[in-house]
Scaffold this motif. Structure first.
Motif, short mmCIF file in Angstrom:
data_model
loop_
_atom_site.label_atom_id
_atom_site.label_comp_id
_atom_site.label_asym_id
_atom_site.label_seq_id
_atom_site.Cartn_x
_atom_site.Cartn_y
_atom_site.Cartn_z
N UNK A 1 0.91 -1.35 -0.24
CA UNK A 1 0.13 -0.02 0.13
C UNK A 1 0.88 1.27 -0.02
N UNK A 2 2.05 1.26 0.67
CA UNK A 2 2.76 2.41 0.67
C UNK A 2 3.55 2.57 -0.71
N UNK A 3 3.88 1.57 -1.31
CA UNK A 3 4.62 1.54 -2.39
C UNK A 3 3.51 2.27 -3.41
N UNK A 4 2.35 1.56 -3.46
CA UNK A 4 1.37 2.10 -4.37
C UNK A 4 1.09 3.81 -4.13
N UNK A 5 1.17 4.01 -2.89
CA UNK A 5 0.76 5.65 -2.42
C UNK A 5 1.80 6.30 -3.09
N UNK A 6 3.40 5.70 -3.11
CA UNK A 6 4.31 6.53 -3.69
C UNK A 6 4.25 6.60 -5.11
N UNK A 7 3.83 5.51 -5.66
CA UNK A 7 3.71 5.45 -7.19
C UNK A 7 2.69 6.67 -7.52
N UNK A 8 1.73 6.83 -6.98
CA UNK A 8 0.92 7.81 -7.21
C UNK A 8 1.41 9.43 -7.40
N UNK A 9 2.65 9.51 -6.65
CA UNK A 9 3.21 10.60 -6.54
C UNK A 9 3.84 11.01 -7.70
N UNK A 10 4.30 10.12 -8.54
CA UNK A 10 4.99 10.33 -9.60
C UNK A 10 4.34 10.96 -10.84
N UNK A 11 5.20 11.68 -11.47
CA UNK A 11 4.44 12.38 -12.84
C UNK A 11 4.35 11.35 -13.98
N UNK A 12 3.49 11.66 -15.03
CA UNK A 12 3.39 10.70 -16.08
C UNK A 12 4.89 10.31 -16.49
N UNK B 1 11.17 9.87 -4.71
CA UNK B 1 9.66 9.89 -4.30
C UNK B 1 9.12 8.24 -3.87
N UNK B 2 10.02 7.67 -4.27
CA UNK B 2 9.94 6.05 -4.10
C UNK B 2 10.52 5.64 -2.53
N UNK B 3 11.35 6.62 -2.31
CA UNK B 3 12.05 6.42 -0.82
C UNK B 3 13.02 5.30 -0.85
N UNK B 4 13.69 5.04 -1.97
CA UNK B 4 14.59 4.14 -2.28
C UNK B 4 16.03 4.66 -2.16
N UNK B 5 17.15 3.89 -1.97
CA UNK B 5 18.37 4.30 -1.95
C UNK B 5 19.14 3.42 -3.05
N UNK B 6 18.57 2.61 -3.86
CA UNK B 6 19.34 1.64 -4.74
C UNK B 6 18.46 1.48 -5.79
N UNK B 7 18.96 1.23 -6.98
CA UNK B 7 18.12 0.55 -7.96
C UNK B 7 17.74 -0.92 -7.71
#
Length: 211
Positions: A139-150, A189-195
């Motif tokens: 759910x948190x990943x999905x929430x963060x994905x919604x923050x991304x632009x097209x 925006x995804x809150x990650x530090x690595x690929x």
């Protein structure tokens, strides 16, 4: 209702029309430090059910009115995530096995060994917590994905596909520098530090079950 002093948020829901068995199970589980809640019918449990319940359910296969199997089917219809353990008599084993194929966690025959029951409970609670943690993370990943632009979504899809910055730039018709900016914003925006973490989160995202 029987409550222990456990600090765990999980609870074991005992659904059985046999008062002596309910009391015996509640005493066993309370003594082991678990929270319990007892019901004398499937209908009573269903009236209390909501999708925020955590823990697991112990259902007697045979009960007056709605049976444990019918209750399990209703819970499946509700997309319930509580693991279900069936308490069976010898003649009920084939029905319990059929329920396993439909997603029940396990079954145990009466009279059962206390340690066997506690082992099943521990396993079910661990599975339920793991599943709940995973749904929360998804759910948190999905929430963060919604923050991304097209455009950031487009860059992300190409990153997941294993494309290098130059390939992404060529595909989208933008400069490598612009790709680098979008890539940095996606990571932030995804809150990650690595690929690797980015790919793991997005690729591992499970579809949310309808409610």
């Amino acid at each position: 209702m029987n409550n222990s002093s456990s600090t765990s948020e999980q609870r074991i829901y005992i659904v059985d029309d046999d008062e002596a068995l309910r009391d015996s199970l509640a005493w066993l589980l309370d003594s082991a430090g678990y929270l319990t809640q007892s019901y004398d019918s499937a209908e009573a449990f269903l009236a209390d059910y909501n999708d925020q319940l955590t823990g697991c359910a112990l259902l007697d296969v045979r009960m007056p009115g709605m049976s444990g199997l019918e209750l399990f089917d209703r819970l499946c219809d509700l997309h319930a995530t509580l693991p279900v353990i069936f308490i069976t008599g010898h003649g009920d084993v084939p029905m319990a096995v059929a329920a396993l194929k439909r997603g029940a966690a396990d079954f145990i025959e009466k009279p059962f060994n206390d340690e066997d029951m506690l082992t099943l409970i521990r396993q079910c609670l661990a599975v339920e917590k793991e599943g709940r943690d995973r749904r929360r993370q998804d759910a948190e990943v999905a929430r963060r994905l919604d923050l991304l632009t097209q455009r950031e979504h487009e860059v992300l899809e190409l990153i997941i596909a294993g494309k290098l910055n130059k390939q992404i730039a060529d595909t989208l018709g933008i400069s490598i520098k612009t790709v680098e900016v979008h890539r940095a914003r996606v990571m932030e925006k995804m809150g990650v530090n690595s690929l690797a973490e980015l790919v793991q989160n997005v690729v591992g995202l499970e579809p949310q079950a309808p409610r």
